[in-house]
Design a protein around this motif. Structure first.
Motif, short mmCIF file in Angstrom:
data_model
loop_
_atom_site.label_atom_id
_atom_site.label_comp_id
_atom_site.label_asym_id
_atom_site.label_seq_id
_atom_site.Cartn_x
_atom_site.Cartn_y
_atom_site.Cartn_z
N GLY A 49 129.09 -11.99 53.66
CA GLY A 49 129.10 -11.41 52.48
C GLY A 49 130.11 -12.96 51.22
N ARG A 50 130.27 -12.05 50.51
CA ARG A 50 131.97 -13.12 49.52
C ARG A 50 132.82 -12.73 51.05
NH1 ARG A 50 129.11 -12.49 44.30
NH2 ARG A 50 127.50 -14.07 44.26
N HIS A 242 126.95 -6.35 50.45
CA HIS A 242 125.89 -7.74 49.66
C HIS A 242 126.39 -8.09 48.26
CE1 HIS A 242 122.28 -10.33 48.61
NE2 HIS A 242 122.41 -10.29 50.07
N GLN A 243 126.22 -9.78 48.20
CA GLN A 243 127.64 -9.36 45.94
C GLN A 243 126.60 -9.11 45.29
OE1 GLN A 243 126.67 -11.66 49.34
NE2 GLN A 243 125.21 -13.06 48.70
N SER A 244 124.66 -9.11 46.15
CA SER A 244 124.22 -8.46 44.32
C SER A 244 122.84 -8.04 44.58
CB SER A 244 123.12 -9.38 44.16
OG SER A 244 122.89 -10.05 45.17
#
Length: 263
Positions: A49-50, A242-244
């Motif tokens: 992820g981030r 997940h980022q999106s």
């Protein structure tokens, strides 16, 4: 349904070269300011992820440590680790991804080696060459993992560590268009999933675009059990959303493992 001939290495090399041209998120190199902060000891890198990887997963002092950034091109993790003092080799299937690392190294005066190849074949390196293998989310782009884990085990020194990020295979259960366009979780795929076996080339071009990378889900037996079968000892585990992806509100989309090659 399966194509007569599909070469995932060649296909995904071209796909990621194009991603670099388009400015994909994972192809945007770090800034000179990020590199300078890393030289001063203020740094972080992403495994899943981030979210920054837990610093306890990496050596306290990276000075002189031999680090392999595996399938990790893009000018992101490798340059930061090099600025932090490690002797870094970035290995990737995409020449343009490696070009991002080369650009940062030239721009900021970093010593950093790049090597082109398939993550399942690390024959460019001798046995017991590295102290750390850093392998962010990327093994979804190869159809089989056993060789990846065997090669990682071989090139690590005794006591060396393997950091791996990978997708939760359940992400592949859902209809791609419904998830991306409407945020709907509609189960349509049996696992393990493969773009190649699920769709013909014509169907893939319609759904994802003809130039999109080929993706393969992998069971947790292949991801975690495969590391154990190769000889690793798992010492830590993490997960992240997940980022999106719309499914992130219901489950962790990313997993990460820390493993050690016994001394």
């Amino acid at each position: 349904m399966q194509d007569i001939v599909v070469d995932p290495v060649a296909h995904n090399r071209a796909a990621w070269d194009k991603y670099v041209q388009e400015g994909n998120e994972w192809s945007r190199p770090v800034s000179a300011e990020d590199v300078e902060r890393a030289r001063m000891g203020d740094w972080s890198i992403v495994l899943i992820g981030r979210e920054p990887v837990d610093r306890s997963w990496l050596p306290t002092d990276l000075t002189g440590k031999d680090v392999l950034c595996l399938a990790s091109g893009g000018g992101q993790q490798g340059p930061i680790l090099a600025a932090a003092g490690a002797r870094v080799t970035v290995f990737d299937n995409s020449p343009r991804q490696l070009g991002q690392d080369q650009m940062v190294a030239a721009r900021d005066g970093l010593e950093l080696r790049t090597v082109l190849g398939d993550m399942r074949d690390l024959s460019a390196f001798g046995d017991a060459t590295f102290d750390v293998v850093f392998h962010p989310v990327s093994n979804l782009f190869v159809p089989d993992l056993a060789a990846v884990w065997r090669e990682c085990f071989r090139v690590l020194r005794p006591g060396g560590t393997l950091l791996v990020g990978f997708l939760n295979p359940d992400v592949y259960l859902f209809d791609h268009e419904a998830l991306d366009e409407r945020g709907e979780l509609i189960v349509v795929h049996k696992l393990p999933y493969s773009d190649v076996t699920q769709y013909s080339a014509e169907e893939r071009a319609t759904k994802f675009g003809a130039d999109a990378p080929l993706e393969y889900s992998h069971t947790l037996t292949d991801q975690i059990g495969g590391q154990l079968a190769a000889g690793f000892v798992l010492t830590s585990f993490a997960e992240a959303p997940h980022q999106s992806n719309a499914s992130a509100q219901y489950m962790s989309n990313y997993f990460a493992t820390l493993a050690v090659k016994p001394g």
